[in-house]
Design a protein around this motif. Sequence first.
Motif, PDB file in Angstrom:
ATOM      1  N   PHE B 191      40.400 135.338  19.264  1.00 47.19           N
ATOM      2  CA  PHE B 191      40.428 135.150  20.717  1.00 47.19           C
ATOM      3  C   PHE B 191      39.128 135.623  21.371  1.00 47.19           C
ATOM      4  CE2 PHE B 191      45.245 135.380  20.215  1.00 47.19           C
ATOM      5  CZ  PHE B 191      45.384 134.006  20.264  1.00 47.19           C
ATOM      6  N   THR B 192      38.546 136.691  20.814  1.00 46.82           N
ATOM      7  CA  THR B 192      37.275 137.162  21.365  1.00 46.82           C
ATOM      8  C   THR B 192      36.179 136.105  21.184  1.00 46.82           C
ATOM      9  OG1 THR B 192      37.953 139.387  20.770  1.00 46.82           O
ATOM     10  CG2 THR B 192      35.654 139.134  21.382  1.00 46.82           C
ATOM     11  N   THR B 193      36.188 135.471  20.011  1.00 43.95           N
ATOM     12  CA  THR B 193      35.206 134.400  19.764  1.00 43.95           C
ATOM     13  C   THR B 193      35.351 133.296  20.822  1.00 43.95           C
ATOM     14  OG1 THR B 193      35.467 134.839  17.413  1.00 43.95           O
ATOM     15  CG2 THR B 193      34.331 132.802  17.993  1.00 43.95           C
ATOM     16  N   LEU B 194      36.579 132.907  21.069  1.00 44.07           N
ATOM     17  CA  LEU B 194      36.844 131.847  22.051  1.00 44.07           C
ATOM     18  C   LEU B 194      36.476 132.285  23.457  1.00 44.07           C
ATOM     19  CD1 LEU B 194      40.271 130.562  20.686  1.00 44.07           C
ATOM     20  CD2 LEU B 194      38.164 129.222  20.820  1.00 44.07           C
ATOM     21  N   GLN B 195      36.811 133.544  23.750  1.00 43.03           N
ATOM     22  CA  GLN B 195      36.543 134.092  25.085  1.00 43.03           C
ATOM     23  C   GLN B 195      35.038 134.091  25.384  1.00 43.03           C
ATOM     24  OE1 GLN B 195      38.085 138.084  25.509  1.00 43.03           O
ATOM     25  NE2 GLN B 195      36.971 138.377  27.434  1.00 43.03           N
ATOM     26  N   ASN B 196      34.250 134.364  24.334  1.00 39.61           N
ATOM     27  CA  ASN B 196      32.795 134.390  24.504  1.00 39.61           C
ATOM     28  C   ASN B 196      32.166 132.989  24.492  1.00 39.61           C
ATOM     29  OD1 ASN B 196      32.862 137.157  24.651  1.00 39.61           O
ATOM     30  ND2 ASN B 196      32.508 137.446  22.454  1.00 39.61           N
ATOM     31  N   GLY B 197      32.972 132.009  24.138  1.00 36.73           N
ATOM     32  CA  GLY B 197      32.454 130.635  24.075  1.00 36.73           C
ATOM     33  C   GLY B 197      32.611 129.914  25.418  1.00 36.73           C
ATOM     34  N   THR B 198      32.440 128.616  25.362  1.00 38.38           N
ATOM     35  CA  THR B 198      32.515 127.843  26.603  1.00 38.38           C
ATOM     36  C   THR B 198      33.553 126.718  26.507  1.00 38.38           C
ATOM     37  OG1 THR B 198      30.707 126.504  25.750  1.00 38.38           O
ATOM     38  CG2 THR B 198      30.113 128.256  27.294  1.00 38.38           C
ATOM     39  N   SER B 199      34.404 126.788  25.525  1.00 39.91           N
ATOM     40  CA  SER B 199      35.391 125.725  25.322  1.00 39.91           C
ATOM     41  C   SER B 199      36.492 125.761  26.378  1.00 39.91           C
ATOM     42  CB  SER B 199      36.004 125.838  23.931  1.00 39.91           C
ATOM     43  OG  SER B 199      36.879 126.944  23.909  1.00 39.91           O
ATOM     44  N   ILE B 200      37.343 124.736  26.367  1.00 34.31           N
ATOM     45  CA  ILE B 200      38.459 124.706  27.305  1.00 34.31           C
ATOM     46  C   ILE B 200      39.486 125.801  26.987  1.00 34.31           C
ATOM     47  CG2 ILE B 200      38.296 122.252  27.994  1.00 34.31           C
ATOM     48  CD1 ILE B 200      40.632 121.873  25.816  1.00 34.31           C
ATOM     49  N   TYR B 201      39.341 126.422  25.840  1.00 32.65           N
ATOM     50  CA  TYR B 201      40.299 127.471  25.437  1.00 32.65           C
ATOM     51  C   TYR B 201      39.856 128.872  25.848  1.00 32.65           C
ATOM     52  CZ  TYR B 201      42.433 123.750  22.737  1.00 32.65           C
ATOM     53  OH  TYR B 201      43.034 122.564  22.368  1.00 32.65           O
ATOM     54  N   LYS B 202      38.707 128.954  26.555  1.00 31.70           N
ATOM     55  CA  LYS B 202      38.120 130.252  26.949  1.00 31.70           C
ATOM     56  C   LYS B 202      39.148 131.160  27.637  1.00 31.70           C
ATOM     57  CE  LYS B 202      34.287 132.043  29.759  1.00 31.70           C
ATOM     58  NZ  LYS B 202      33.471 132.796  28.790  1.00 31.70           N
ATOM     59  N   TYR B 203      39.763 130.647  28.719  1.00 33.63           N
ATOM     60  CA  TYR B 203      40.713 131.486  29.479  1.00 33.63           C
ATOM     61  C   TYR B 203      42.072 131.576  28.812  1.00 33.63           C
ATOM     62  CZ  TYR B 203      36.995 131.097  32.915  1.00 33.63           C
ATOM     63  OH  TYR B 203      35.770 131.135  33.528  1.00 33.63           O
ATOM     64  N   ARG B 204      42.463 130.493  28.161  1.00 35.58           N
ATOM     65  CA  ARG B 204      43.732 130.541  27.438  1.00 35.58           C
ATOM     66  C   ARG B 204      43.675 131.621  26.351  1.00 35.58           C
ATOM     67  NH1 ARG B 204      48.046 126.506  26.642  1.00 35.58           N
ATOM     68  NH2 ARG B 204      48.950 128.281  27.719  1.00 35.58           N
ATOM     69  N   ALA B 205      42.467 131.753  25.758  1.00 38.75           N
ATOM     70  CA  ALA B 205      42.280 132.772  24.716  1.00 38.75           C
ATOM     71  C   ALA B 205      42.457 134.180  25.299  1.00 38.75           C
ATOM     72  CB  ALA B 205      40.902 132.634  24.093  1.00 38.75           C
ATOM     73  N   ILE B 206      41.976 134.367  26.568  1.00 40.33           N
ATOM     74  CA  ILE B 206      42.144 135.691  27.200  1.00 40.33           C
ATOM     75  C   ILE B 206      43.633 135.971  27.399  1.00 40.33           C
ATOM     76  CG2 ILE B 206      41.607 137.118  29.223  1.00 40.33           C
ATOM     77  CD1 ILE B 206      39.054 135.461  29.611  1.00 40.33           C
ATOM     78  N   TRP B 207      44.324 134.940  27.897  1.00 38.59           N
ATOM     79  CA  TRP B 207      45.760 135.078  28.141  1.00 38.59           C
ATOM     80  C   TRP B 207      46.502 135.451  26.848  1.00 38.59           C
ATOM     81  CZ3 TRP B 207      49.838 136.260  30.677  1.00 38.59           C
ATOM     82  CH2 TRP B 207      51.097 135.711  30.387  1.00 38.59           C
ATOM     83  N   PHE B 208      46.171 134.734  25.759  1.00 37.01           N
ATOM     84  CA  PHE B 208      46.866 135.029  24.503  1.00 37.01           C
ATOM     85  C   PHE B 208      46.443 136.373  23.898  1.00 37.01           C
ATOM     86  CE2 PHE B 208      50.071 132.150  23.205  1.00 37.01           C
ATOM     87  CZ  PHE B 208      49.908 131.029  23.996  1.00 37.01           C
ATOM     88  N   GLU B 209      45.206 136.762  24.189  1.00 39.56           N
ATOM     89  CA  GLU B 209      44.787 138.091  23.712  1.00 39.56           C
ATOM     90  C   GLU B 209      45.556 139.167  24.493  1.00 39.56           C
ATOM     91  OE1 GLU B 209      43.508 139.350  21.251  1.00 39.56           O
ATOM     92  OE2 GLU B 209      42.776 141.322  21.826  1.00 39.56           O
ATOM     93  N   ALA B 210      45.782 138.894  25.802  1.00 37.99           N
ATOM     94  CA  ALA B 210      46.591 139.825  26.611  1.00 37.99           C
ATOM     95  C   ALA B 210      48.005 139.929  26.026  1.00 37.99           C
ATOM     96  CB  ALA B 210      46.634 139.346  28.062  1.00 37.99           C
ATOM     97  N   LEU B 211      48.568 138.786  25.623  1.00 44.59           N
ATOM     98  CA  LEU B 211      49.906 138.791  25.021  1.00 44.59           C
ATOM     99  C   LEU B 211      49.899 139.524  23.665  1.00 44.59           C
ATOM    100  CD1 LEU B 211      51.139 135.138  25.769  1.00 44.59           C
ATOM    101  CD2 LEU B 211      51.913 137.240  26.870  1.00 44.59           C
ATOM    102  N   ASN B 212      48.777 139.324  22.959  1.00 45.91           N
ATOM    103  CA  ASN B 212      48.608 140.020  21.667  1.00 45.91           C
ATOM    104  C   ASN B 212      48.681 141.539  21.878  1.00 45.91           C
ATOM    105  OD1 ASN B 212      47.926 140.557  18.975  1.00 45.91           O
ATOM    106  ND2 ASN B 212      45.729 140.311  19.302  1.00 45.91           N
ATOM    107  N   GLN B 213      48.011 142.024  22.940  1.00 46.72           N
ATOM    108  CA  GLN B 213      48.030 143.452  23.264  1.00 46.72           C
ATOM    109  C   GLN B 213      49.414 143.891  23.746  1.00 46.72           C
ATOM    110  OE1 GLN B 213      45.620 145.499  22.452  1.00 46.72           O
ATOM    111  NE2 GLN B 213      44.344 143.788  21.763  1.00 46.72           N
TER     112      GLN B 213
END
Lengths: 195, 246
Positions: B191-213
């Motif tokens: 998720f960190t990789t995605l968050q640092n990228g520019t794909s359409i999954y950037k924010y979704r990755a943050i959301w799922f990382e929040a759920l992961n935590q």
Amino acid sequence: MGNNKVHADQKYIEALLKNDTLVLKEIYEKFAPKVVGYIKKNSGDESKTQDIIQETLMTIYAQAKEKKLVLTCPFDAYFFLLCKRKWLNELKKNNKQKVTINEEIVSIGDESEQYANETMIFEARNELFSEIFEQLGKACKELLKATFTIKSMEDVASKLGKSYGYVRKKKSLCIGQLTKMVQSSPKYNQIKNLL
Amino acid sequence: MTPEEKYELFERKISNEISIEEDQLLSQIIEDDQAIAEEFKTYQEWNSYLSSNLGLDTEKAQLANNLKNISDTFFTKETQKTKSKVIKMPSWGYAVAASVLVLLGVYTFTKSTTPIYNDFVSIPELSISERANTNEIGKKAEEAFNSNNYKEAEVFLNQLLEEDKSNSEYLFYYGISLVELNEFEKASEVFTTLQNGTSIYKYRAIWFEALNQLKQKNTDRCKVLLELIPKEAQDYQTAQELLEEL
């Protein structure tokens, strides 16, 4: 020994012979804590102490029963000395490393020590005899078991369908065999004069 | 005298069945022959041993049994004495203990309203097979993922990623599979990789990382991540709800 007056603590020996629960409980309450303390200080625990005390009391009973043990000294020192030596033997047997023996300063009269020695020799003899008896042939073992359990030789003879004379002769031969066997044991030669 | 005769004489002597003549004979032999004297002594010793050990089984067993019972009672008492020294509680202690129990109950009750991962997670469907160039593994990955078989999905997505390392879609679904499998650290990396990228999954990755935590009960870390999700993101609304509940 034997010339002195019977000690009041002879009641503990009698309790073992009569299986007198009340007095046996008193033995535990009065004398066990000291043994627990000693064994715990010397690489043991309560469970080991329980075994050591039980074995010691059974040996005293056996000696009292067979050899008519009469105490002329206090039970306390005699009993403690026996438990202590039994525990030290146990440690030696298991060849435990790094065992420091924390000796307690207990003033033990010569008499207690002499009594303890006799009991230890009696126990050594019992162990040796038991080992040798196991080596005896099956027929002799069974005949001896019958004659010593049934007591009456006539009953044994009729049970085995043999004559009284035959059974007595066989019995004497079997004990004769045991006698020879034990006499050739070096261990026996060490203890026989002390018996 | 044969050994047989000798032992029978010993036996007669011990059992008091010896005649006067025989007794005199035995006494004479014992006096003259030290070896026989010793043998007789040993024979007596055996007789004494056998009568005590073979005939007293029941009596011995009864004593051993009784001693064991007395000993067990004694040693249990001893242990209890030692223990009670340590945990002895004054009477007011019971009142304190009761209060603690009540508080614990209240705490647990309150705790149970804390949001949990399962209440908030909504797993999107993976659809890669619609695309023309999808291979066999892609199909398998999709099937496994959409049927909640994350163990298998993880394997297939991993294979797909080996061929196409920067594919953000594969990475995203791979990350979700890892959270479902409680492989938290690996999931965070993805998720960190995605968050640092520019794909359409950037924010979704943050959301799922929040759920992961959240799944790991790292509430503070979860809150920080939720605050990073911008208004325009797909998960903003749900993230705000979760933030409020936390």
